[in-house]
Design a protein around this motif. Structure first.
Motif, PDB file in Angstrom:
ATOM      1  N   PRO A  23       0.009  42.000  -8.004  1.00 34.98           N
ATOM      2  CA  PRO A  23      -0.045  42.260  -9.453  1.00 34.98           C
ATOM      3  C   PRO A  23       1.006  41.449 -10.205  1.00 34.98           C
ATOM      4  O   PRO A  23       2.084  41.155  -9.686  1.00 34.98           O
ATOM      5  N   ASP A  24       0.679  41.110 -11.434  1.00 32.18           N
ATOM      6  CA  ASP A  24       1.615  40.402 -12.307  1.00 32.18           C
ATOM      7  C   ASP A  24       2.178  41.369 -13.338  1.00 32.18           C
ATOM      8  O   ASP A  24       1.441  42.175 -13.920  1.00 32.18           O
ATOM      9  N   PRO A  25       3.472  41.313 -13.587  1.00 30.32           N
ATOM     10  CA  PRO A  25       4.070  42.215 -14.570  1.00 30.32           C
ATOM     11  C   PRO A  25       3.693  41.844 -15.998  1.00 30.32           C
ATOM     12  O   PRO A  25       3.710  40.668 -16.374  1.00 30.32           O
ATOM     13  N   ALA A  26       3.351  42.830 -16.782  1.00 27.36           N
ATOM     14  CA  ALA A  26       3.034  42.648 -18.201  1.00 27.36           C
ATOM     15  C   ALA A  26       4.344  42.644 -19.001  1.00 27.36           C
ATOM     16  O   ALA A  26       5.428  42.884 -18.453  1.00 27.36           O
ATOM     17  N   PRO A  27       4.273  42.391 -20.300  1.00 28.13           N
ATOM     18  CA  PRO A  27       5.489  42.453 -21.113  1.00 28.13           C
ATOM     19  C   PRO A  27       6.204  43.797 -20.944  1.00 28.13           C
ATOM     20  O   PRO A  27       5.584  44.859 -20.968  1.00 28.13           O
ATOM     21  N   GLY A  28       7.527  43.713 -20.744  1.00 30.84           N
ATOM     22  CA  GLY A  28       8.321  44.928 -20.566  1.00 30.84           C
ATOM     23  C   GLY A  28       8.256  45.514 -19.179  1.00 30.84           C
ATOM     24  O   GLY A  28       8.822  46.587 -18.938  1.00 30.84           O
ATOM     25  N   GLN A  29       7.579  44.822 -18.250  1.00 26.66           N
ATOM     26  CA  GLN A  29       7.447  45.334 -16.887  1.00 26.66           C
ATOM     27  C   GLN A  29       8.210  44.456 -15.890  1.00 26.66           C
ATOM     28  O   GLN A  29       8.649  43.345 -16.214  1.00 26.66           O
ATOM     29  N   VAL A  30       8.339  44.963 -14.667  1.00 26.95           N
ATOM     30  CA  VAL A  30       8.895  44.206 -13.553  1.00 26.95           C
ATOM     31  C   VAL A  30       7.927  44.301 -12.381  1.00 26.95           C
ATOM     32  O   VAL A  30       7.090  45.210 -12.315  1.00 26.95           O
ATOM     33  N   ARG A  31       8.041  43.345 -11.470  1.00 23.66           N
ATOM     34  CA  ARG A  31       7.338  43.461 -10.188  1.00 23.66           C
ATOM     35  C   ARG A  31       8.365  43.766  -9.109  1.00 23.66           C
ATOM     36  O   ARG A  31       9.408  43.093  -9.036  1.00 23.66           O
ATOM     37  N   PRO A  77       7.178  39.160 -19.544  1.00 22.19           N
ATOM     38  CA  PRO A  77       7.759  38.635 -20.784  1.00 22.19           C
ATOM     39  C   PRO A  77       8.553  39.697 -21.529  1.00 22.19           C
ATOM     40  O   PRO A  77       8.113  40.842 -21.674  1.00 22.19           O
ATOM     41  N   GLY A  78       9.738  39.305 -21.988  1.00 22.81           N
ATOM     42  CA  GLY A  78      10.557  40.191 -22.791  1.00 22.81           C
ATOM     43  C   GLY A  78      11.340  41.232 -22.015  1.00 22.81           C
ATOM     44  O   GLY A  78      12.050  42.054 -22.611  1.00 22.81           O
ATOM     45  N   THR A  79      11.265  41.216 -20.680  1.00 21.03           N
ATOM     46  CA  THR A  79      11.992  42.199 -19.876  1.00 21.03           C
ATOM     47  C   THR A  79      13.439  41.753 -19.687  1.00 21.03           C
ATOM     48  O   THR A  79      13.719  40.566 -19.476  1.00 21.03           O
ATOM     49  N   ALA A 103       4.487  46.198  -6.379  1.00 24.06           N
ATOM     50  CA  ALA A 103       3.994  47.089  -7.422  1.00 24.06           C
ATOM     51  C   ALA A 103       4.657  46.714  -8.733  1.00 24.06           C
ATOM     52  O   ALA A 103       5.775  46.170  -8.750  1.00 24.06           O
ATOM     53  N   VAL A 104       3.972  46.998  -9.836  1.00 19.52           N
ATOM     54  CA  VAL A 104       4.560  46.752 -11.149  1.00 19.52           C
ATOM     55  C   VAL A 104       4.924  48.078 -11.795  1.00 19.52           C
ATOM     56  O   VAL A 104       4.294  49.108 -11.539  1.00 19.52           O
ATOM     57  N   ALA A 105       5.950  48.044 -12.629  1.00 20.48           N
ATOM     58  CA  ALA A 105       6.425  49.250 -13.293  1.00 20.48           C
ATOM     59  C   ALA A 105       7.050  48.873 -14.622  1.00 20.48           C
ATOM     60  O   ALA A 105       7.562  47.759 -14.797  1.00 20.48           O
ATOM     61  N   ASP A 106       7.053  49.811 -15.553  1.00 21.30           N
ATOM     62  CA  ASP A 106       7.730  49.615 -16.830  1.00 21.30           C
ATOM     63  C   ASP A 106       9.239  49.612 -16.602  1.00 21.30           C
ATOM     64  O   ASP A 106       9.780  50.528 -15.959  1.00 21.30           O
ATOM     65  N   ALA A 107       9.911  48.631 -17.132  1.00 21.68           N
ATOM     66  CA  ALA A 107      11.358  48.539 -16.949  1.00 21.68           C
ATOM     67  C   ALA A 107      12.075  49.759 -17.514  1.00 21.68           C
ATOM     68  O   ALA A 107      13.121  50.169 -17.002  1.00 21.68           O
ATOM     69  N   ALA A 108      11.502  50.371 -18.553  1.00 18.27           N
ATOM     70  CA  ALA A 108      12.143  51.529 -19.171  1.00 18.27           C
ATOM     71  C   ALA A 108      12.194  52.735 -18.235  1.00 18.27           C
ATOM     72  O   ALA A 108      12.972  53.667 -18.474  1.00 18.27           O
ATOM     73  N   ARG A 109      11.367  52.737 -17.170  1.00 18.76           N
ATOM     74  CA  ARG A 109      11.338  53.870 -16.251  1.00 18.76           C
ATOM     75  C   ARG A 109      12.197  53.646 -15.010  1.00 18.76           C
ATOM     76  O   ARG A 109      12.334  54.556 -14.181  1.00 18.76           O
ATOM     77  N   LEU A 110      12.783  52.460 -14.864  1.00 16.23           N
ATOM     78  CA  LEU A 110      13.530  52.147 -13.648  1.00 16.23           C
ATOM     79  C   LEU A 110      14.858  52.884 -13.582  1.00 16.23           C
ATOM     80  O   LEU A 110      15.503  53.155 -14.598  1.00 16.23           O
ATOM     81  N   HIS A 111      15.253  53.186 -12.356  1.00 16.56           N
ATOM     82  CA  HIS A 111      16.606  53.656 -12.069  1.00 16.56           C
ATOM     83  C   HIS A 111      17.206  52.752 -10.996  1.00 16.56           C
ATOM     84  O   HIS A 111      16.520  52.437 -10.011  1.00 16.56           O
ATOM     85  N   PRO A 112      18.472  52.342 -11.131  1.00 19.92           N
ATOM     86  CA  PRO A 112      19.129  51.665 -10.011  1.00 19.92           C
ATOM     87  C   PRO A 112      19.245  52.616  -8.824  1.00 19.92           C
ATOM     88  O   PRO A 112      19.473  53.820  -9.004  1.00 19.92           O
ATOM     89  N   VAL A 113      19.065  52.092  -7.624  1.00 19.10           N
ATOM     90  CA  VAL A 113      19.259  52.918  -6.426  1.00 19.10           C
ATOM     91  C   VAL A 113      20.754  53.055  -6.186  1.00 19.10           C
ATOM     92  O   VAL A 113      21.458  52.048  -6.037  1.00 19.10           O
TER      93      VAL A 113
END
Length: 330
Positions: A23-31, A77-79, A103-113
């Motif tokens: 999958p490719d990350p959309a704007p505001g997302q990460v892979r 883009p924009g992440t 997997a792709v995810a919204d950067a706003a939902r990420l937590h550092p491990v």
């Protein structure tokens, strides 16, 4: 990439390990290069095609899985570029895609491990840990508490036992079989019993003749019915699952509970979100869960399976042959 896909609802064998597009990350997302993906009991229901709250059925074909941890290896883009190369964990919500190498995810939902946690442990805390802390928001545990915990060798049960002991409560753990009861005892339970032994209720009464103050009920069925009889007057019955089948009470049984001033509350969904304080209650619970694990106060138990054995993980989870949180590792 390698991934586990579901092309038709049905048995665990319908989960197939195969090649598919990354999958490719959309704007505001990460892979994320996935190091661990959580397997939830809800995943098994969705795989069978059983729709119900809190998640709708996915469109097919689908890659199941809603909890992942790994390393950010690409940005949409924009992440924020600060995420690139970081170890992260995220709950994907209702968007599946976790049973895969990427997997792709919204950067706003990420937590550092947090340092000191591996990917599987972080996955356990982002899902199971947040639910556990949400449940505990309904129970004021302390030295005067006697906590009765069925399914004490499971992911949530393991954390409930630890939290209750840290709060000074006395803990009665129930688990299916001697081996699981032994795990609950090693986890700190004051009394650990095999609920397949017909004498377990008598053993609880002998050790705690005054009764338990709170029942953490994820099993329902006959086990919950018996456990309700072990609550002291004014006791609290917190419901967050029914793996043993629904608890159907007669009018006489309901009247008996009312006479003893037993309070039953379903703590999942809106009730849990209202109890958690903050603009984003789920994210708050996730942060708290990760912090508890990082501090060593909660230690998740994990059952690890290779990604290619996702079908076996589902079968074992449905057959109650697992302990702790079930995690797939690519």
């Amino acid at each position: 990439m390698n991934a586990v896909r579901l092309h038709a609802f049905g048995p665990a064998e319908n989960l197939t390990h195969e090649r598919t597009a990354r999958p490719d990350p959309a704007p505001g997302q990460v892979r994320i290069a996935v190091a661990a993906a959580g397997v939830h009991l809800l995943d098994t229901s969705l795989r069978r095609g059983v729709e119900g709250p809190p998640a709708p059925l996915p469109d097919l074909p689908t890659i199941p899985g809603r909890e992942v941890a790994g390393t950010v290896e690409a940005l949409g883009p924009g992440t924020d570029p600060a995420w690139l190369g970081r170890r992260v964990v995220v709950h994907l919500g209702f968007a599946p895609g976790g049973y895969a190498e990427y997997a792709v995810a919204d950067a706003a939902r990420l937590h550092p491990v947090p340092d000191g946690l591996d990917a599987a442990e972080a996955v356990a805390m982002i899902g199971t840990g947040r639910t556990t802390l949400g449940i505990l928001g309904f129970a004021d545990l302390g030295p005067d508490s006697v906590a009765l915990v069925p399914a004490a060798a499971g992911g949530i049960g393991t954390l409930l036992v630890q939290y209750a002991k840290n709060a000074g409560a006395r803990v009665v753990a129930l688990a299916g079989g001697p081996a699981k009861a032994a795990l609950a005892a090693a986890n700190g339970a004051d009394l650990a019993l095999d609920y397949t032994d017909p004498g377990w209720a008598a053993a609880v009464r002998a050790h705690h003749p005054g009764g338990a103050t709170v029942l953490f009920d994820s099993v329902g069925g006959d086990t919950a019915r018996t456990a309700l009889g072990l609550l002291a007057p004014g006791g609290l019955h917190l419901v967050f699952g029914w793996s043993g089948g629904p608890l159907v009470l007669t009018d006489a049984e309901r009247a008996g509970l009312a006479a003893r001033n037993i309070t039953t509350q379903n703590v999942l969904g809106p009730a849990m979100l209202r109890r958690a304080d903050g603009e984003d209650p789920l994210r708050l619970l996730e942060s708290r869960a990760l912090a508890e694990a990082a501090a060593g106060r909660l230690r998740p138990a994990v059952s690890r399976y290779p990604l290619a054995r996702a079908a076996a993980a589902h079968r074992d989870l449905e057959n109650r042959a697992t302990t702790g949180k079930v995690v797939l590792e690519p």
